[in-house]
Design a protein around this motif. Structure first.
Motif, mmCIF file in Angstrom:
data_model
loop_
_atom_site.group_PDB
_atom_site.id
_atom_site.type_symbol
_atom_site.label_atom_id
_atom_site.label_comp_id
_atom_site.label_asym_id
_atom_site.label_seq_id
_atom_site.Cartn_x
_atom_site.Cartn_y
_atom_site.Cartn_z
ATOM 1 N N THR A 143 0.822 -1.199 0.000
ATOM 2 C CA THR A 143 0.000 0.000 0.000
ATOM 3 C C THR A 143 0.865 1.262 0.000
ATOM 4 O O THR A 143 1.900 1.321 0.665
ATOM 5 C CB THR A 143 -0.957 0.029 1.200
ATOM 6 O OG1 THR A 143 -1.792 1.189 1.092
ATOM 7 C CG2 THR A 143 -0.221 0.048 2.530
ATOM 8 N N ARG A 144 0.415 2.246 -0.747
ATOM 9 C CA ARG A 144 1.090 3.543 -0.777
ATOM 10 C C ARG A 144 0.307 4.586 0.019
ATOM 11 O O ARG A 144 0.701 5.750 0.079
ATOM 12 C CB ARG A 144 1.237 4.023 -2.229
ATOM 13 C CG ARG A 144 2.093 3.115 -3.106
ATOM 14 C CD ARG A 144 3.546 3.135 -2.652
ATOM 15 N NE ARG A 144 4.420 2.474 -3.608
ATOM 16 C CZ ARG A 144 4.785 1.209 -3.550
ATOM 17 N NH1 ARG A 144 4.317 0.446 -2.572
ATOM 18 N NH2 ARG A 144 5.598 0.681 -4.443
ATOM 19 N N ASP A 145 -0.808 4.159 0.602
ATOM 20 C CA ASP A 145 -1.592 5.072 1.416
ATOM 21 C C ASP A 145 -0.736 5.537 2.593
ATOM 22 O O ASP A 145 -0.203 4.709 3.338
ATOM 23 C CB ASP A 145 -2.850 4.351 1.928
ATOM 24 C CG ASP A 145 -3.763 5.260 2.724
ATOM 25 O OD1 ASP A 145 -3.281 5.885 3.697
ATOM 26 O OD2 ASP A 145 -4.956 5.358 2.393
ATOM 27 N N PRO A 146 -0.570 6.848 2.784
ATOM 28 C CA PRO A 146 0.304 7.340 3.863
ATOM 29 C C PRO A 146 -0.139 6.903 5.243
ATOM 30 O O PRO A 146 0.674 6.858 6.169
ATOM 31 C CB PRO A 146 0.228 8.867 3.709
ATOM 32 C CG PRO A 146 -0.115 9.076 2.269
ATOM 33 C CD PRO A 146 -1.046 7.946 1.921
ATOM 34 N N ASP A 147 -1.427 6.577 5.418
ATOM 35 C CA ASP A 147 -1.915 6.098 6.706
ATOM 36 C C ASP A 147 -2.047 4.578 6.729
ATOM 37 O O ASP A 147 -2.631 4.006 7.653
ATOM 38 C CB ASP A 147 -3.255 6.752 7.044
ATOM 39 C CG ASP A 147 -3.095 8.228 7.393
ATOM 40 O OD1 ASP A 147 -2.040 8.588 7.956
ATOM 41 O OD2 ASP A 147 -4.003 9.011 7.098
ATOM 42 N N LEU A 166 -10.268 2.002 14.456
ATOM 43 C CA LEU A 166 -10.473 3.302 13.830
ATOM 44 C C LEU A 166 -11.591 3.221 12.795
ATOM 45 O O LEU A 166 -11.822 2.155 12.207
ATOM 46 C CB LEU A 166 -9.190 3.759 13.118
ATOM 47 C CG LEU A 166 -7.972 4.072 13.991
ATOM 48 C CD1 LEU A 166 -6.752 4.320 13.104
ATOM 49 C CD2 LEU A 166 -8.241 5.284 14.882
ATOM 50 N N PRO A 167 -12.287 4.331 12.558
ATOM 51 C CA PRO A 167 -13.279 4.335 11.478
ATOM 52 C C PRO A 167 -12.573 4.224 10.129
ATOM 53 O O PRO A 167 -11.482 4.778 9.934
ATOM 54 C CB PRO A 167 -13.976 5.691 11.633
ATOM 55 C CG PRO A 167 -12.987 6.555 12.362
ATOM 56 C CD PRO A 167 -12.233 5.627 13.277
ATOM 57 N N VAL A 168 -13.173 3.498 9.205
ATOM 58 C CA VAL A 168 -12.575 3.303 7.886
ATOM 59 C C VAL A 168 -12.824 4.548 7.028
ATOM 60 O O VAL A 168 -13.968 5.002 6.932
ATOM 61 C CB VAL A 168 -13.182 2.067 7.193
ATOM 62 C CG1 VAL A 168 -12.555 1.866 5.818
ATOM 63 C CG2 VAL A 168 -12.990 0.824 8.057
ATOM 64 N N PRO A 169 -11.788 5.134 6.423
ATOM 65 C CA PRO A 169 -12.006 6.284 5.546
ATOM 66 C C PRO A 169 -12.983 5.946 4.421
ATOM 67 O O PRO A 169 -12.961 4.845 3.873
ATOM 68 C CB PRO A 169 -10.601 6.571 4.988
ATOM 69 C CG PRO A 169 -9.663 5.962 5.961
ATOM 70 C CD PRO A 169 -10.358 4.759 6.511
ATOM 71 N N GLY A 222 -6.826 10.630 -2.115
ATOM 72 C CA GLY A 222 -7.488 9.844 -1.090
ATOM 73 C C GLY A 222 -7.712 10.697 0.135
ATOM 74 O O GLY A 222 -7.497 11.911 0.095
ATOM 75 N N PRO A 223 -8.130 10.109 1.218
ATOM 76 C CA PRO A 223 -8.474 10.895 2.407
ATOM 77 C C PRO A 223 -7.298 11.686 2.957
ATOM 78 O O PRO A 223 -7.461 12.824 3.381
ATOM 79 C CB PRO A 223 -8.962 9.839 3.409
ATOM 80 C CG PRO A 223 -8.415 8.546 2.907
ATOM 81 C CD PRO A 223 -8.369 8.682 1.412
ATOM 82 N N TRP A 224 -6.092 11.088 2.942
ATOM 83 C CA TRP A 224 -4.920 11.809 3.459
ATOM 84 C C TRP A 224 -4.617 13.021 2.596
ATOM 85 O O TRP A 224 -4.426 14.130 3.083
ATOM 86 C CB TRP A 224 -3.713 10.874 3.472
ATOM 87 C CG TRP A 224 -2.441 11.533 3.938
ATOM 88 C CD1 TRP A 224 -2.002 11.676 5.219
ATOM 89 C CD2 TRP A 224 -1.451 12.157 3.124
ATOM 90 N NE1 TRP A 224 -0.801 12.334 5.252
ATOM 91 C CE2 TRP A 224 -0.438 12.640 3.981
ATOM 92 C CE3 TRP A 224 -1.315 12.364 1.745
ATOM 93 C CZ2 TRP A 224 0.677 13.317 3.501
ATOM 94 C CZ3 TRP A 224 -0.194 13.024 1.267
ATOM 95 C CH2 TRP A 224 0.787 13.492 2.145
ATOM 96 N N TRP A 225 -4.622 12.817 1.260
ATOM 97 C CA TRP A 225 -4.261 13.900 0.344
ATOM 98 C C TRP A 225 -5.283 15.027 0.407
ATOM 99 O O TRP A 225 -4.939 16.207 0.393
ATOM 100 C CB TRP A 225 -4.167 13.353 -1.069
ATOM 101 C CG TRP A 225 -3.823 14.372 -2.124
ATOM 102 C CD1 TRP A 225 -4.535 14.658 -3.247
ATOM 103 C CD2 TRP A 225 -2.675 15.221 -2.178
ATOM 104 N NE1 TRP A 225 -3.914 15.633 -3.980
ATOM 105 C CE2 TRP A 225 -2.768 15.993 -3.352
ATOM 106 C CE3 TRP A 225 -1.586 15.420 -1.334
ATOM 107 C CZ2 TRP A 225 -1.802 16.948 -3.710
ATOM 108 C CZ3 TRP A 225 -0.624 16.360 -1.689
ATOM 109 C CH2 TRP A 225 -0.744 17.102 -2.861
ATOM 110 N N GLU A 226 -6.571 14.667 0.500
ATOM 111 C CA GLU A 226 -7.600 15.687 0.592
ATOM 112 C C GLU A 226 -7.449 16.486 1.877
ATOM 113 O O GLU A 226 -7.680 17.700 1.904
ATOM 114 C CB GLU A 226 -8.982 15.039 0.506
ATOM 115 C CG GLU A 226 -9.280 14.505 -0.894
ATOM 116 C CD GLU A 226 -10.611 13.786 -0.968
ATOM 117 O OE1 GLU A 226 -11.301 13.740 0.075
ATOM 118 O OE2 GLU A 226 -10.948 13.286 -2.037
#
Length: 257
Positions: A123-127, A222-225, A236-240
């Protein structure tokens, strides 16, 4: 379903003194794992140790799992011999999608347990939430009708983080949490067209992704983005969230000016 035997049994013997003190599992949802027949394991991908640790967990259950691996890995001296002996399935990414998945379909139809990482890479998602899934798992499910077991995991990224140079944490007692979800219900999407039904493939991919993400949320507490990280656009959620911070900062600076 194949039991651990042959080379796989040999590998289990080699790994036992290494893995037993090193990796400690916390597991939920084991009752959702089929006890017979072929099925598809679909985990999120956090670290390069993911296949090793998942294989070890299933070795302890006396179940052989065949993961997909890049074809080039089979030509690596010694390592290629090992993964070939363990029955990993070579994937030629230069081939068309149908040809890439053909040996996997045959393995599933023969009653094997197959693992596929639907993100296609770490995964490349920062979180570190699961990012967008590719359609391979959905295609296999629609073509074979085998159960699809969503596998949510958390912890491997602390053992080997691919984004720093610390290497592998080999200290004893490293913790990994797994949640095996209920088989994803794709019954209404099954039809004679199989994976040629593109709408069915897209919907199946969404359901599989939602199931894995929900399990990761449970493990993390945690709640799922709502939005999924897109590796192509890095949206995605982090970038936004970062964009919102930048806009707020710019607005504040404008007022001062």
């Amino acid at each position: 379903m194949s039991a651990v035997s042959g080379f796989y049994s040999f590998a289990k013997g080699v790994l036992t003194p290494i893995m037993t003190p090193w990796i400690k599992f916390t597991v939920s949802g084991e009752e959702n794992l089929p006890t017979s027949g072929g099925y598809l394991l679909v985990p999120n991908h956090l670290s390069n140790v993911d296949p090793l640790c998942l294989c070890w967990y299933f070795m302890k259950r006396d179940t052989a799992v065949r993961f997909l691996a890049k074809k080039s890995m089979f030509s690596v001296p010694l390592f290629g011999w090992i993964i070939r002996g363990m029955g990993l399935i070579p994937v030629n990414r230069d081939s068309n999608p149908s040809a890439v998945l053909a040996p996997t379909r045959e393995a599933l139809k023969a009653g094997e347990v197959v693992g596929i990482f639907p993100e296609g890479t770490l995964t490349r998602d920062p979180d570190q939430w699961p990012m967008e899934f590719k359609s391979g798992a959905a295609r296999l499910a629609l073509d074979t009708g085998v159960p699809v077991i969503p596998v949510s995991q958390w912890g491997p990224q602390d053992i080997m983080d691919p984004y720093n140079a610390k290497g592998i944490d080999m200290r004893p007692g490293r913790r990994i949490s797994y949640h095996f979800g209920e088989p994803v219900d794709l019954s209404d999407l099954m039809g004679p067209a199989g994976s040629q039904d593109h709408e069915a493939v897209n919907e199946a991919t969404r359901r599989i992704s939602d199931a894995v993400r929900a399990g990761v949320g449970k493990l993390r507490g945690l709640p799922v983005p709502e939005k999924v990280w897109d590796p192509a656009t890095q949206a995605g959620p982090w970038w936004e969230g970062e964009l919102a911070k930048a806009a707020k900062k710019a607005k504040k600076a404008g007022k001062k000016g």
